[in-house]
Design an enzyme around this catalytic site. Structure first.
Site, PDB file in Angstrom:
ATOM      1  N   TYR A  93     -66.694   7.906 -40.591  1.00  0.00           N
ATOM      2  CA  TYR A  93     -66.729   6.654 -39.831  1.00  0.00           C
ATOM      3  C   TYR A  93     -65.784   6.725 -38.658  1.00  0.00           C
ATOM      4  O   TYR A  93     -64.672   7.227 -38.776  1.00  0.00           O
ATOM      5  CB  TYR A  93     -66.283   5.479 -40.700  1.00  0.00           C
TER       6      TYR A  93
ATOM      7  N   HIS B 176     -71.260  -1.566 -39.459  1.00  0.00           N
ATOM      8  CA  HIS B 176     -71.548  -0.327 -38.734  1.00  0.00           C
ATOM      9  C   HIS B 176     -73.036  -0.106 -38.535  1.00  0.00           C
ATOM     10  O   HIS B 176     -73.861  -0.642 -39.250  1.00  0.00           O
ATOM     11  CB  HIS B 176     -70.944   0.894 -39.445  1.00  0.00           C
TER      12      HIS B 176
ATOM     13  N   HIS C 144     -79.587   3.137 -40.456  1.00  0.00           N
ATOM     14  CA  HIS C 144     -79.429   1.827 -41.106  1.00  0.00           C
ATOM     15  C   HIS C 144     -78.240   1.100 -40.508  1.00  0.00           C
ATOM     16  O   HIS C 144     -77.475   1.688 -39.740  1.00  0.00           O
ATOM     17  CB  HIS C 144     -79.217   1.979 -42.622  1.00  0.00           C
TER      18      HIS C 144
ATOM     19  N   HIS D 187     -80.897   3.310 -48.361  1.00  0.00           N
ATOM     20  CA  HIS D 187     -80.772   2.012 -47.696  1.00  0.00           C
ATOM     21  C   HIS D 187     -81.392   2.068 -46.308  1.00  0.00           C
ATOM     22  O   HIS D 187     -81.233   3.031 -45.569  1.00  0.00           O
ATOM     23  CB  HIS D 187     -79.340   1.485 -47.630  1.00  0.00           C
TER      24      HIS D 187
ATOM     25  N   GLU E  51     -71.265   5.247 -38.095  1.00  0.00           N
ATOM     26  CA  GLU E  51     -71.224   6.251 -39.163  1.00  0.00           C
ATOM     27  C   GLU E  51     -72.187   7.365 -38.782  1.00  0.00           C
ATOM     28  O   GLU E  51     -73.263   7.100 -38.241  1.00  0.00           O
ATOM     29  CB  GLU E  51     -71.679   5.644 -40.499  1.00  0.00           C
TER      30      GLU E  51
ATOM     31  N   HIS F 149     -69.581   8.936 -50.213  1.00  0.00           N
ATOM     32  CA  HIS F 149     -69.686   7.617 -50.829  1.00  0.00           C
ATOM     33  C   HIS F 149     -70.082   7.756 -52.296  1.00  0.00           C
ATOM     34  O   HIS F 149     -70.843   8.673 -52.643  1.00  0.00           O
ATOM     35  CB  HIS F 149     -70.793   6.796 -50.169  1.00  0.00           C
TER      36      HIS F 149
END
Lengths: 103, 307
Positions: free
Chosen positions: B255, B214, B153, B199, B265, B246
């Site tokens: 990251y 990112h 993503h 996501h 990431e 997260h």
């Protein structure tokens, strides 16, 4: 080893650069860290400084942050600058708050 | 409601030095270098991806993202979405088959956050790299670096997150999996999915349009994330933050930056989403915990360092 003097740091600050180190990495290793740290790759513009005096090599940096006019006036991104002599620099006061999103 | 968008298919990233960037994505992330084209662009992919490429690197004066592309089910869907986008008021640009080596016809449009997206139905399928499709072995033995399995993503920053969410929901059929709501009720972050993933694309509100936060790549395990952290130190690669977890999506993550300052990431885990799930909400006043679940404090760099 080149000695770097930051002219507009709160307390007069100097740090040394080891061979092969960028201006930013040298500053990061110094406890007071006068230069703000971003991506360390010439992309984000956070570590912008003005070279007052000194010789250096540099790698490519984003034109979005250092246009030709700024480059001519001595502005650089510290992460892309490799000092060759003692240098005097000024940290460019970009308000981090201004850049902040989500605030 | 699903409209036939299948998955993130590619991202074209601008870099200051192509060979330095190829070495980073190939040798550190462990992507497979698949091709070069006559414009000098380099094509790479994660080893589990069946299509020919998912990351395109282009040398330019400013780092950042040129565009991100989604693959749709077939050409009928592509034609339908093209007319839906036009009816919605988007200017749709046509890009001929072959402009990206091995990719079919693409349509390109800009969303209100200032980012360019593409849809396409066809891309040369070279299969998973290093394993057969019949009696496949578990993994190929000669992977490099972090052994990233796939491009997963992007997170993008820009204004008008709400209007961009509406476009992705109403025209492209994405669901809102997770969101951040400020005390006034504004949606300041939208994590959108066209699949079961937490996501496929995410947006965070920011005054400056078209910013790239990112590109993210999937790893199998937390152990792989820790190994990625070791590799970042071994190679003196510019680190941002992590390894950590997260709050948003609950993915386990680290990251770092490519040699031109574009953030990468690698992550594992994360929540799943079905179309009947209510969106997960994080409050903006708890953004520290939403983004960095362990530290519970936001580092300013996460919000301000963009390309």
């Amino acid at each position: 080893m080149p000695t770097i003097t930051v002219e507009n740091a709160e307390a007069c600050q100097t740090f040394e650069i080891k061979p092969g180190e960028s201006l930013l990495v040298g500053s990061e290793k110094c406890l007071s860290r006068a230069i703000p740290v971003g991506c360390r790759g010439g992309g984000c513009g956070v570590c912008k400084v003005r070279i007052v005096m000194g010789r250096y090599d540099s790698k490519r940096m984003s034109k979005a942050h250092i246009c030709e006019r700024q480059a001519d006036a001595g502005y650089v991104l510290a992460c892309r600058v490799y000092p060759l002599s003692d240098m005097r620099i000024e940290v460019v006061n970009q308000s981090q708050a201004e850049k902040a999103c989500l605030k | 409601m699903k409209k036939g968008v299948m998955r993130p298919g590619h991202v074209q990233i601008r870099v200051l030095d192509l060979e330095e960037a190829v070495a980073h994505y190939r040798d550190l992330l462990g992507l497979i270098e698949m091709d070069r084209d006559d414009q000098g662009r380099a094509y790479l992919k994660g080893w589990t991806e069946v299509d020919k490429f998912s990351v395109v690197l282009r040398q330019a004066d400013e780092p950042g993202m040129d565009f991100m592309g989604f693959k749709v089910l077939n050409n009928t869907v592509l034609e339908q979405l093209e007319s839906d986008l036009t009816a919605y008021g988007c200017a749709v640009e046509q890009i001929a088959a072959g402009e990206l080596a091995g990719c079919g016809r693409r349509i390109r449009f800009e969303v209100p956050t200032g980012h360019r997206f593409e849809l396409y139905a066809e891309k040369e399928q070279t299969g998973k790299w290093g394993v057969s499709n019949v009696n496949p072995e578990a993994w190929p033995m000669d992977l490099k670096g972090m052994k990233a399995t796939r491009f997963d993503h992007c997170l993008l920053y820009g204004p008008n997150v709400e209007a961009t969410y509406a476009l992705f929901r109403d025209v492209l059929g994405f669901d809102l999996a997770e969101q951040v709501i400020d005390p006034e009720g504004n949606r300041v972050a939208a994590f959108l999915t066209a699949s079961m993933k937490a996501h496929d694309i995410a947006f965070i509100d920011c005054p400056e349009p078209g910013k790239f936060h990112h590109a993210s790549f999937f790893l199998e395990t937390w152990e792989s994330v820790l190994r990625a952290a070791d590799l970042i130190s071994m190679t003196n690669t510019s680190i941002d933050i992590g390894p950590t977890r997260h709050g948003l999506t609950h993915g386990q993550t680290i990251y770092f930056f490519d040699p031109s300052g574009n953030r990468n990431e690698v992550f594992c885990g994360g929540d799943y989403h079905y179309p009947d799930h209510e969106p997960v909400t994080w409050k903006a006043e708890d953004l520290g915990k939403a983004i960095f679940y362990h530290d519970r404090v936001l580092n300013e760099r996460f919000l301000t360092v963009l390309t």
